[in-house]
Design a protein around this motif. Structure first.
Motif, PDB file in Angstrom:
ATOM      1  N   THR A 150     -55.390   3.413  -2.747  1.00  0.00           N
ATOM      2  CA  THR A 150     -53.947   3.600  -2.630  1.00  0.00           C
ATOM      3  C   THR A 150     -53.221   2.504  -3.399  1.00  0.00           C
ATOM      4  O   THR A 150     -52.227   2.755  -4.108  1.00  0.00           O
ATOM      5  CB  THR A 150     -53.531   3.575  -1.144  1.00  0.00           C
ATOM      6  N   ARG A 151     -53.726   1.300  -3.278  1.00  0.00           N
ATOM      7  CA  ARG A 151     -53.144   0.151  -3.986  1.00  0.00           C
ATOM      8  C   ARG A 151     -53.282   0.309  -5.503  1.00  0.00           C
ATOM      9  O   ARG A 151     -52.352   0.012  -6.263  1.00  0.00           O
ATOM     10  CB  ARG A 151     -53.864  -1.104  -3.519  1.00  0.00           C
ATOM     11  N   THR A 152     -54.430   0.792  -5.930  1.00  0.00           N
ATOM     12  CA  THR A 152     -54.640   1.024  -7.357  1.00  0.00           C
ATOM     13  C   THR A 152     -53.688   2.088  -7.881  1.00  0.00           C
ATOM     14  O   THR A 152     -53.139   1.963  -8.985  1.00  0.00           O
ATOM     15  CB  THR A 152     -56.101   1.443  -7.607  1.00  0.00           C
ATOM     16  N   ALA A 153     -53.475   3.137  -7.086  1.00  0.00           N
ATOM     17  CA  ALA A 153     -52.516   4.168  -7.481  1.00  0.00           C
ATOM     18  C   ALA A 153     -51.121   3.571  -7.631  1.00  0.00           C
ATOM     19  O   ALA A 153     -50.372   3.913  -8.557  1.00  0.00           O
ATOM     20  CB  ALA A 153     -52.502   5.298  -6.452  1.00  0.00           C
ATOM     21  N   ARG A 154     -50.740   2.656  -6.731  1.00  0.00           N
ATOM     22  CA  ARG A 154     -49.443   2.006  -6.813  1.00  0.00           C
ATOM     23  C   ARG A 154     -49.335   1.152  -8.070  1.00  0.00           C
ATOM     24  O   ARG A 154     -48.330   1.191  -8.790  1.00  0.00           O
ATOM     25  CB  ARG A 154     -49.223   1.135  -5.566  1.00  0.00           C
ATOM     26  N   LEU A 155     -50.373   0.378  -8.371  1.00  0.00           N
ATOM     27  CA  LEU A 155     -50.360  -0.465  -9.567  1.00  0.00           C
ATOM     28  C   LEU A 155     -50.246   0.385 -10.826  1.00  0.00           C
ATOM     29  O   LEU A 155     -49.501   0.046 -11.754  1.00  0.00           O
ATOM     30  CB  LEU A 155     -51.631  -1.310  -9.621  1.00  0.00           C
ATOM     31  N   ALA A 156     -51.002   1.485 -10.856  1.00  0.00           N
ATOM     32  CA  ALA A 156     -50.976   2.360 -12.029  1.00  0.00           C
ATOM     33  C   ALA A 156     -49.604   3.003 -12.200  1.00  0.00           C
ATOM     34  O   ALA A 156     -49.086   3.117 -13.316  1.00  0.00           O
ATOM     35  CB  ALA A 156     -52.049   3.431 -11.898  1.00  0.00           C
ATOM     36  N   LEU A 157     -49.001   3.410 -11.092  1.00  0.00           N
ATOM     37  CA  LEU A 157     -47.687   4.043 -11.157  1.00  0.00           C
ATOM     38  C   LEU A 157     -46.625   3.029 -11.581  1.00  0.00           C
ATOM     39  O   LEU A 157     -45.762   3.321 -12.411  1.00  0.00           O
ATOM     40  CB  LEU A 157     -47.344   4.646  -9.793  1.00  0.00           C
ATOM     41  N   ASP A 158     -46.691   1.829 -11.028  1.00  0.00           N
ATOM     42  CA  ASP A 158     -45.712   0.793 -11.357  1.00  0.00           C
ATOM     43  C   ASP A 158     -45.820   0.331 -12.808  1.00  0.00           C
ATOM     44  O   ASP A 158     -44.851  -0.186 -13.376  1.00  0.00           O
ATOM     45  CB  ASP A 158     -45.878  -0.415 -10.427  1.00  0.00           C
ATOM     46  N   ALA A 159     -47.000   0.502 -13.396  1.00  0.00           N
ATOM     47  CA  ALA A 159     -47.182   0.084 -14.784  1.00  0.00           C
ATOM     48  C   ALA A 159     -46.389   0.960 -15.748  1.00  0.00           C
ATOM     49  O   ALA A 159     -46.138   0.570 -16.893  1.00  0.00           O
ATOM     50  CB  ALA A 159     -48.664   0.114 -15.154  1.00  0.00           C
ATOM     51  N   GLY A 160     -46.003   2.160 -15.296  1.00  0.00           N
ATOM     52  CA  GLY A 160     -45.194   3.043 -16.135  1.00  0.00           C
ATOM     53  C   GLY A 160     -45.946   3.662 -17.290  1.00  0.00           C
ATOM     54  O   GLY A 160     -45.334   4.089 -18.281  1.00  0.00           O
ATOM     55  N   GLU A 161     -47.280   3.731 -17.183  1.00  0.00           N
ATOM     56  CA  GLU A 161     -48.079   4.315 -18.267  1.00  0.00           C
ATOM     57  C   GLU A 161     -47.851   5.830 -18.297  1.00  0.00           C
ATOM     58  O   GLU A 161     -47.840   6.499 -17.269  1.00  0.00           O
ATOM     59  CB  GLU A 161     -49.556   3.970 -18.038  1.00  0.00           C
ATOM     60  N   ARG A 162     -47.687   6.384 -19.499  1.00  0.00           N
ATOM     61  CA  ARG A 162     -47.232   7.764 -19.644  1.00  0.00           C
ATOM     62  C   ARG A 162     -48.183   8.786 -19.031  1.00  0.00           C
ATOM     63  O   ARG A 162     -47.749   9.754 -18.404  1.00  0.00           O
ATOM     64  CB  ARG A 162     -47.003   8.088 -21.125  1.00  0.00           C
ATOM     65  N   SER A 163     -49.478   8.592 -19.191  1.00  0.00           N
ATOM     66  CA  SER A 163     -50.437   9.555 -18.647  1.00  0.00           C
ATOM     67  C   SER A 163     -50.352   9.621 -17.126  1.00  0.00           C
ATOM     68  O   SER A 163     -50.384  10.695 -16.531  1.00  0.00           O
ATOM     69  CB  SER A 163     -51.863   9.180 -19.069  1.00  0.00           C
ATOM     70  N   VAL A 164     -50.242   8.442 -16.494  1.00  0.00           N
ATOM     71  CA  VAL A 164     -50.170   8.390 -15.030  1.00  0.00           C
ATOM     72  C   VAL A 164     -48.849   8.977 -14.544  1.00  0.00           C
ATOM     73  O   VAL A 164     -48.807   9.743 -13.578  1.00  0.00           O
ATOM     74  CB  VAL A 164     -50.347   6.948 -14.522  1.00  0.00           C
ATOM     75  N   ALA A 165     -47.751   8.623 -15.218  1.00  0.00           N
ATOM     76  CA  ALA A 165     -46.446   9.150 -14.829  1.00  0.00           C
ATOM     77  C   ALA A 165     -46.423  10.670 -14.921  1.00  0.00           C
ATOM     78  O   ALA A 165     -45.865  11.357 -14.044  1.00  0.00           O
ATOM     79  CB  ALA A 165     -45.357   8.544 -15.715  1.00  0.00           C
ATOM     80  N   HIS A 166     -47.034  11.208 -15.963  1.00  0.00           N
ATOM     81  CA  HIS A 166     -47.084  12.665 -16.133  1.00  0.00           C
ATOM     82  C   HIS A 166     -47.848  13.325 -14.992  1.00  0.00           C
ATOM     83  O   HIS A 166     -47.375  14.314 -14.405  1.00  0.00           O
ATOM     84  CB  HIS A 166     -47.746  12.997 -17.470  1.00  0.00           C
ATOM     85  N   LEU A 167     -49.022  12.776 -14.645  1.00  0.00           N
ATOM     86  CA  LEU A 167     -49.823  13.355 -13.550  1.00  0.00           C
ATOM     87  C   LEU A 167     -49.100  13.221 -12.222  1.00  0.00           C
ATOM     88  O   LEU A 167     -49.141  14.121 -11.375  1.00  0.00           O
ATOM     89  CB  LEU A 167     -51.184  12.670 -13.484  1.00  0.00           C
ATOM     90  N   ALA A 168     -48.422  12.077 -12.025  1.00  0.00           N
ATOM     91  CA  ALA A 168     -47.705  11.870 -10.775  1.00  0.00           C
ATOM     92  C   ALA A 168     -46.575  12.882 -10.618  1.00  0.00           C
ATOM     93  O   ALA A 168     -46.339  13.411  -9.517  1.00  0.00           O
ATOM     94  CB  ALA A 168     -47.159  10.446 -10.722  1.00  0.00           C
ATOM     95  N   GLU A 169     -45.866  13.168 -11.711  1.00  0.00           N
ATOM     96  CA  GLU A 169     -44.796  14.162 -11.647  1.00  0.00           C
ATOM     97  C   GLU A 169     -45.353  15.556 -11.400  1.00  0.00           C
ATOM     98  O   GLU A 169     -44.791  16.342 -10.623  1.00  0.00           O
ATOM     99  CB  GLU A 169     -44.001  14.145 -12.962  1.00  0.00           C
ATOM    100  N   ARG A 170     -46.451  15.876 -12.049  1.00  0.00           N
ATOM    101  CA  ARG A 170     -47.090  17.191 -11.858  1.00  0.00           C
ATOM    102  C   ARG A 170     -47.551  17.342 -10.411  1.00  0.00           C
ATOM    103  O   ARG A 170     -47.409  18.407  -9.807  1.00  0.00           O
ATOM    104  CB  ARG A 170     -48.265  17.325 -12.827  1.00  0.00           C
ATOM    105  N   LEU A 171     -48.112  16.264  -9.848  1.00  0.00           N
ATOM    106  CA  LEU A 171     -48.560  16.307  -8.461  1.00  0.00           C
ATOM    107  C   LEU A 171     -47.379  16.453  -7.510  1.00  0.00           C
ATOM    108  O   LEU A 171     -47.439  17.204  -6.531  1.00  0.00           O
ATOM    109  CB  LEU A 171     -49.346  15.034  -8.138  1.00  0.00           C
ATOM    110  N   ALA A 172     -46.279  15.752  -7.799  1.00  0.00           N
ATOM    111  CA  ALA A 172     -45.095  15.805  -6.937  1.00  0.00           C
ATOM    112  C   ALA A 172     -44.504  17.202  -6.882  1.00  0.00           C
ATOM    113  O   ALA A 172     -43.929  17.610  -5.857  1.00  0.00           O
ATOM    114  CB  ALA A 172     -44.057  14.808  -7.432  1.00  0.00           C
ATOM    115  N   ASP A 173     -44.653  17.962  -7.976  1.00  0.00           N
ATOM    116  CA  ASP A 173     -44.164  19.338  -7.972  1.00  0.00           C
ATOM    117  C   ASP A 173     -44.893  20.186  -6.930  1.00  0.00           C
ATOM    118  O   ASP A 173     -44.349  21.186  -6.445  1.00  0.00           O
ATOM    119  CB  ASP A 173     -44.348  19.971  -9.356  1.00  0.00           C
TER     120      ASP A 173
END
Length: 508
Positions: free
Chosen positions: A466-489
């Motif tokens: 969970t912590r790693t997911a937070r670090l990856a999301l906070d980093a603002g990397e495009r691939s992670v942001a894209h997957l996070a948005e797709r998952l949120a849908d």
């Protein structure tokens, strides 16, 4: 890509404005190239700097001893000089602090280099397949394979990483310490990478235990097509063992008509606000959080616009003995690893049906450890794909590098370099547009402390993922942001109503 984060961003500790190499992102829509040769050159420079700093520290320590001896001649001057030497040695940016910083940076870079080297090897190397020569060699000289695999296993020197309680445990811990002395702590790869290498070696030799070269082509086992040419060496070792177990015990998924699902009354739960919250929700289906053995969860998400989507949560291994009443066991592990059908996969598909998932409604599957294996298999199963639209898969701590990317599905993998379980696939995850891997080293992450021994209780835990997911999301990397948005849908946002139903699987 490597994301740099402040030292205090996930620990609540006071920051010191320093940065740490925290997460490495490969694949996905924001994929970038890494020059491994450049990393190797920087590694050599940092290693040289570390040696120079060590020499400086020794010189300053010797000077401090000499000043202590000369203090009787001129106490005031000696005291001033000793204070200056002390600051240079132990001050805020003294030689010792500098040495610690250089070591931490060196290990961060070295772990990154090893990670990308392993990824390059997986992308371009073609390991030898089974052959008559290999089969005869294994038959006549099995000791060669044993010695070769054992040599690779010596790299897994930090794996014990826990307090031994038995004589065997103490012996294993002592062996690990000997390996550390031989190889050098800072030269040992993280356990996840070390096991990748060892499992690959095991597969290259072990695949020749069975005469796969006599198998003419693809065949069907338990309703699933298996292509020997597409298997890894480790899979070719596992499949005959599993088939023999099925034959001896009569326990095989397609014959398991006694698999039962117990449904609990649905309950409303909050919609997870982001990717880390989705990963954290995996806690609830495990026994240490009150769930019954064999529990998985289906969440119905009713969106503000009237549409529905679904989330399937899959647990990690719960029963060590294969073939018992709880199908979330090691039999499911080896079946799924080998590309075969498992009771958990059958139960998960049935749970989706009982929950009322309609064709065309988006489904996200999130799994921890074994759950990630099952999630990848479920999303790639042709029969499942005919009925359900699995748009997103998220795995945490799962050995899935050898599994193909399901068509039409985007995948996010969360892995720790020190997690031994992610190394059991024997290869790195492919870097594809639809497949993103986030890797993090707990040894040199964001705590500001170098941890050469990271126990599996830390490296293989939902809390750390969970912590790693937070670090990856906070980093603002495009691939992670894209997957996070797709998952949120799929998982729902403001205004969404989420209803969770738990299903408990049990063999008769």
């Amino acid at each position: 890509m490597t994301a740099l984060l402040h030292s205090h961003d996930a620990d609540g500790a006071v920051g010191d404005s320093r940065h740490r190499t925290s997460v490495h992102v490969r694949g996905g829509v924001g994929a970038t190239r890494v020059d491994v040769e450049e990393l190797l050159a920087i590694d050599a420079l940092l290693d040289g700097l570390r040696g120079e700093v060590g020499h400086l520290e020794s010189t300053l320590s010797a000077a401090r001893r000499d000043l202590a001896l000369d203090a009787t001649w001129s106490p005031a001057l000696a005291a001033a000089a000793e204070s200056a030497v002390g600051d240079a040695l132990d001050g805020g940016w003294g030689a010792r602090r500098l040495g610690e910083e250089v070591l931490e940076l060196l290990l961060s870079l070295r772990h990154a280099r090893l990670l990308y080297e392993e990824a390059e090897l997986a992308a371009h190397a073609r390991p030898p397949g089974p052959s008559l020569v290999g089969f005869l060699r294994m038959l006549l000289m099995p000791h060669e394979a044993v010695f070769s695999v054992a040599d690779r296993l010596t790299l897994v020197g930090r794996l014990p990483g826990m307090e031994p309680t038995t004589a065997f445990g103490h012996a294993l811990d002592a062996l690990g310490e000997i390996v550390n002395v031989i190889h050098g702590d800072d030269d040992l790869p993280p356990d996840g990478i070390a096991l990748d290498v060892a499992v690959r070696e095991l597969g290259e030799h072990g695949q020749n235990v069975f005469p796969w070269f006599l198998v003419p082509g693809p065949f069907v086992y338990d309703g699933r097509k298996i292509d020997p040419a597409a298997l890894t060496g480790a899979q070719r070792l596992v499949i005959p063992v599993v088939a023999a177990f099925h034959g001896l015990t009569g326990r095989r998924p397609r014959a398991a008509d006694d698999l039962t699902l117990t449904v609990t009354p649905p309950s409303e739960v909050p919609a997870p606000p982001d990717l880390p919250a989705v990963v954290d929700s995996l806690h609830g289906i495990h026994q240490d959080h009150g769930a019954d053995p064999g529990t998985l969860e289906v969440r119905r998400v009713e969106h503000a616009d009237g549409t529905r989507s679904w989330v399937l949560l899959l647990p990690s291994t719960q029963a060590m003995v294969p073939g018992g009443r709880n199908p979330v066991d090691n039999l499911t592990n080896v079946e799924t690893y080998g590309g075969m059908v498992s009771d958990v996969e059958i139960g998960a598909a049935e749970a989706l049906r009982l929950a009322g998932v309609r064709p065309g409604e988006a489904v996200a599957v999130v799994g921890f450890s074994q759950g990630g294996l099952v999630a990848m298999r479920l999303a790639a199963d042709p029969l499942v794909r005919l009925r359900y639209s699995i748009t997103t898969v998220v795995t945490a701590g799962s050995p899935v590098g050898h599994l193909p990317t399901p068509a039409g599905t985007e995948v996010l993998h969360l892995e720790h370099l020190e997690d031994p379980f992610v190394g059991l696939d024997g290869t790195s995850n492919p870097a594809e547009d639809a497949r993103t891997t986030v890797s993090r080293s707990l040894a040199t992450g964001t705590t500001g402390l170098t941890r050469l021994e990271v126990p599996p209780s830390d490296s293989h835990s939902i809390t750390e993922y969970t912590r790693t997911a937070r670090l990856a999301l906070d980093a603002g990397e495009r691939s992670v942001a894209h997957l996070a948005e797709r998952l949120a849908d799929v998982t729902g946002g403001p205004g969404a109503r989420v209803t969770a139903t738990r299903f408990t699987l049990e063999r008769g």
